[in-house]
Design an enzyme around this catalytic site. Structure first.
Site, PDB file in Angstrom:
ATOM      1  N   ASN A  92      -7.082   0.318  -3.601  1.00 14.97           N
ATOM      2  CA  ASN A  92      -7.499   1.699  -3.385  1.00 14.97           C
ATOM      3  C   ASN A  92      -6.819   2.598  -4.409  1.00 14.97           C
ATOM      4  OD1 ASN A  92      -9.033   1.060  -1.031  1.00 14.97           O
ATOM      5  ND2 ASN A  92      -7.135   0.931   0.130  1.00 14.97           N
ATOM      6  N   GLY A  98      -8.401   6.164   0.046  1.00 17.65           N
ATOM      7  CA  GLY A  98      -7.424   5.869   1.089  1.00 17.65           C
ATOM      8  C   GLY A  98      -6.104   5.324   0.581  1.00 17.65           C
ATOM      9  N   HIS A 105      -1.191  -1.980  -5.616  1.00 11.90           N
ATOM     10  CA  HIS A 105      -1.150  -3.191  -4.796  1.00 11.90           C
ATOM     11  C   HIS A 105      -2.570  -3.694  -4.584  1.00 11.90           C
ATOM     12  CE1 HIS A 105      -1.133   0.456  -2.340  1.00 11.90           C
ATOM     13  NE2 HIS A 105      -1.912  -0.189  -1.478  1.00 11.90           N
TER      14      HIS A 105
HETATM   15  P1  5GP Z   1      -3.190   1.710   0.757  1.00  7.62           P
HETATM   16  O1  5GP Z   1      -3.598   2.571   1.922  1.00  7.62           O
HETATM   17  O2  5GP Z   1      -2.279   2.486  -0.208  1.00  7.62           O
HETATM   18  O3  5GP Z   1      -4.318   1.033   0.044  1.00  7.62           O
HETATM   19  O4  5GP Z   1      -2.345   0.507   1.362  1.00  7.62           O
HETATM   20  C1  5GP Z   1      -1.008   0.623   1.757  1.00  7.62           C
HETATM   21  C2  5GP Z   1      -0.730  -0.514   2.689  1.00  7.62           C
HETATM   22  O5  5GP Z   1       0.675  -0.630   2.844  1.00  7.62           O
HETATM   23  C3  5GP Z   1      -1.315  -0.321   4.094  1.00  7.62           C
HETATM   24  O6  5GP Z   1      -2.209  -1.392   4.393  1.00  7.62           O
HETATM   25  C4  5GP Z   1      -0.087  -0.308   4.997  1.00  7.62           C
HETATM   26  O7  5GP Z   1      -0.310  -0.963   6.245  1.00  7.62           O
HETATM   27  C5  5GP Z   1       0.954  -1.024   4.162  1.00  7.62           C
HETATM   28  N1  5GP Z   1       2.319  -0.629   4.450  1.00  7.62           N
HETATM   29  C6  5GP Z   1       2.793   0.641   4.620  1.00  7.62           C
HETATM   30  N2  5GP Z   1       4.114   0.620   4.862  1.00  7.62           N
HETATM   31  C7  5GP Z   1       4.490  -0.682   4.846  1.00  7.62           C
HETATM   32  C8  5GP Z   1       5.745  -1.351   5.048  1.00  7.62           C
HETATM   33  O8  5GP Z   1       6.789  -0.742   5.266  1.00  7.62           O
HETATM   34  N3  5GP Z   1       5.734  -2.718   4.961  1.00  7.62           N
HETATM   35  C9  5GP Z   1       4.582  -3.435   4.705  1.00  7.62           C
HETATM   36  N4  5GP Z   1       4.691  -4.761   4.660  1.00  7.62           N
HETATM   37  N5  5GP Z   1       3.394  -2.824   4.519  1.00  7.62           N
HETATM   38  C10 5GP Z   1       3.342  -1.477   4.575  1.00  7.62           C
END
Ligand code: 5GP
Ligand code: ZN
Length: 119
Positions: A92, A98, A105
């Site tokens: 994303n 989102g 990542h």
């Molecule tokens: P995005 O919304 O930026 O594409 O994805 C961020 C991801 O990071 C989300 O799926 C969320 O669940 C994950 N995430 C957020 N905080 C943490 C954390 O402290 N540890 C882990 N393992 N994942 C996290």
């Protein structure tokens, strides 16, 4: 001290359920899994988005993609040389997509049927 969550995980300041790593790539389970397998694959070096990483270090982007495939193999989402049962890689970029963590990542998702198009 960085305020980037994923840089702090790379540094070992915040625990991570690591499933795979190389000298430049880290893969760990998402804290809020959206599928039976939900792993995040990151470069250990900070880059905010996939576009920024592609511009700064395309070889490292390739290593992150290879890391995603290595996770899929390890998790039994595909066999070596095969494409079944299958998996999805998502990244994303920006608020409309989102993105909540501003360290690039790849989400590796699998272990159930995944709808298309995504919501
Ligand atoms: P995005 O919304 O930026 O594409 O994805 C961020 C991801 O990071 C989300 O799926 C969320 O669940 C994950 N995430 C957020 N905080 C943490 C954390 O402290 N540890 C882990 N393992 N994942 C996290
Ligand atoms: Zn970072």
């Amino acid at each position: 001290m960085t305020d980037c969550l994923f840089c702090r995980m790379v540094a070992g300041e915040i625990p991570a359920d690591v499933v795979h790593q190389t000298d430049r790539v880290l893969a760990f389970r998402d804290i809020n899994p959206q599928a039976p397998t939900h792993v995040l694959v990151i470069p250990k070096e900070h880059h905010p988005t996939i576009g920024a990483l592609a511009a700064a270090d395309p070889a490292l982007l390739g290593e992150v993609v290879s890391g995603a495939h290595a996770v899929a193999l390890q998790e039994g989402l595909v066999t070596d040389g095969g494409a079944e049962p299958g998996y999805r890689v998502v990244t994303n970029t920006g608020p409309q997509a989102g993105q909540t963590v501003h360290h690039v990542h790849l989400h590796v998702l699998g272990g159930r049927g995944l709808g298309w198009p995504p919501g």
